[in-house]
Scaffold this motif. Structure first.
Motif, PDB file in Angstrom:
ATOM      1  N   UNK A   1       1.048  -5.155 -10.362  1.00 35.40           N
ATOM      2  CA  UNK A   1       2.223  -5.981 -10.064  1.00 35.40           C
ATOM      3  C   UNK A   1       3.142  -5.293  -9.081  1.00 35.40           C
ATOM      4  N   UNK A   2       3.017  -3.971  -8.972  1.00 33.75           N
ATOM      5  CA  UNK A   2       3.960  -3.220  -8.176  1.00 33.75           C
ATOM      6  C   UNK A   2       3.355  -2.658  -6.929  1.00 33.75           C
ATOM      7  N   UNK A   3       2.909  -1.389  -6.996  1.00 37.53           N
ATOM      8  CA  UNK A   3       2.479  -0.714  -5.792  1.00 37.53           C
ATOM      9  C   UNK A   3       1.274  -1.337  -5.125  1.00 37.53           C
ATOM     10  N   UNK A   4       0.133  -1.393  -5.840  1.00 38.23           N
ATOM     11  CA  UNK A   4      -1.088  -1.872  -5.225  1.00 38.23           C
ATOM     12  C   UNK A   4      -0.978  -3.291  -4.713  1.00 38.23           C
ATOM     13  N   UNK A   5      -0.244  -4.135  -5.443  1.00 38.62           N
ATOM     14  CA  UNK A   5      -0.145  -5.533  -5.062  1.00 38.62           C
ATOM     15  C   UNK A   5       0.578  -5.763  -3.759  1.00 38.62           C
ATOM     16  N   UNK A   6       1.424  -4.824  -3.316  1.00 36.76           N
ATOM     17  CA  UNK A   6       2.154  -5.032  -2.070  1.00 36.76           C
ATOM     18  C   UNK A   6       1.797  -3.964  -1.029  1.00 36.76           C
ATOM     19  N   UNK A   7       0.727  -3.202  -1.294  1.00 38.15           N
ATOM     20  CA  UNK A   7       0.212  -2.303  -0.280  1.00 38.15           C
ATOM     21  C   UNK A   7       0.637  -0.866  -0.401  1.00 38.15           C
ATOM     22  N   UNK A   8       1.383  -0.492  -1.431  1.00 41.48           N
ATOM     23  CA  UNK A   8       1.775   0.905  -1.596  1.00 41.48           C
ATOM     24  C   UNK A   8       0.598   1.719  -2.132  1.00 41.48           C
ATOM     25  N   UNK A   9       0.604   3.012  -1.821  1.00 45.19           N
ATOM     26  CA  UNK A   9      -0.404   3.913  -2.368  1.00 45.19           C
ATOM     27  C   UNK A   9      -0.038   4.248  -3.798  1.00 45.19           C
TER      28      UNK A   9
END
Length: 253
Positions: free
Chosen positions: A58-66
């Protein structure tokens, strides 16, 4: 991108892409709405424990963060790997099957308590206990500079944070999400000492209103599960105001 969750063994599984499981319901949006807004358009996040699976999708991976997700128990780690795969996030989420502590070594964990599996205290003995290698968070993170840390370790926060002194001192770390609910007493830990340590490092306990993207001060000991600790509030609030909109479980935040 809608996010899906693959179910654990023994439960009906729907892996077809047509059957996309909503990750977070409204009750969880307050906890998982902040990471995408804080990390967009991309930045590192670290998590440890069962709930970091949710955080990363829901957080990092979903919006492209490592993202780095650390899961100690083999069965839970296998489920984590499947969830990463079914959501096509293998290129953004690194998963490690180990535990965290104040120093490297081996710890014994319960393995059949579902969401409350934990490191065994000296007074506990479980026939189903499993041994898990542990490292410090400072060692695992290395030269990276996490922006957000989400931890769910069932009372073992004191030990994990003791092995994360460099991460905590790095000003790039803007927020921590911890569950301080008294579970540390099983190990003889004083959770108020954690709160004092975070205050000394410049962190403030906050409540997050995801629909308004607003932070407000809250009591450090307020009931209600996870507590968000943030520092450099001007920076965090600016990120929250300027991050692009995203969707979680059908809600636009």
């Amino acid at each position: 991108m809608p996010l899906r969750q693959r179910r654990l063994p023994g439960r009906p599984a729907r892996h077809d892409r047509r059957h996309r499981q909503p990750l977070c319901r409204l009750a969880r949006i307050r906890g998982h709405g902040l990471p995408p807004a804080l990390l967009a358009p991309g930045g590192p996040v670290r998590g440890r424990g069962r709930q970091c699976r949710l955080l990363h999708r829901a957080g990092g991976g979903g919006i492209g963060a490592a993202c780095l997700s650390i899961e100690p128990l083999p069965q839970a780690f296998a489920a984590l790997r499947r969830n990463i795969a079914v959501n096509d996030m293998g290129g953004r989420v690194q998963a490690l099957n180990l535990g965290l502590a104040s120093q490297p070594g081996v710890l014994r964990f319960t393995s059949r308590l579902d969401t409350v599996n934990h490191v065994l205290s000296k007074e506990e003995d479980h026939a189903d206990a499993v041994e898990v290698p542990v490292r410090t968070l400072d060692e695992v993170v290395g030269d990276a500079s996490p922006a957000l840390l989400k931890m769910d370790v069932e009372g073992y926060e004191t030990e994990v944070l003791a092995g994360a002194q460099r991460v905590l001192a790095n000003p790039a770390l803007r927020a921590l999400i911890l569950e301080l609910n008294g579970s540390g007493r099983r190990y003889g830990f004083d959770e108020d000492a954690i709160r004092r340590q975070l205050r000394d490092l410049g962190f403030t306990a906050c409540a997050y209103r995801p629909f308004e993207r607003a932070l407000t001060p809250r009591a450090e000991t307020a009931a209600g599960g996870n507590t968000l600790f943030a520092r450099d509030l001007e920076y965090v609030e600016n990120r929250l105001r300027t991050a692009p909109a995203f969707r979680v479980s059908g809600w636009e935040l």
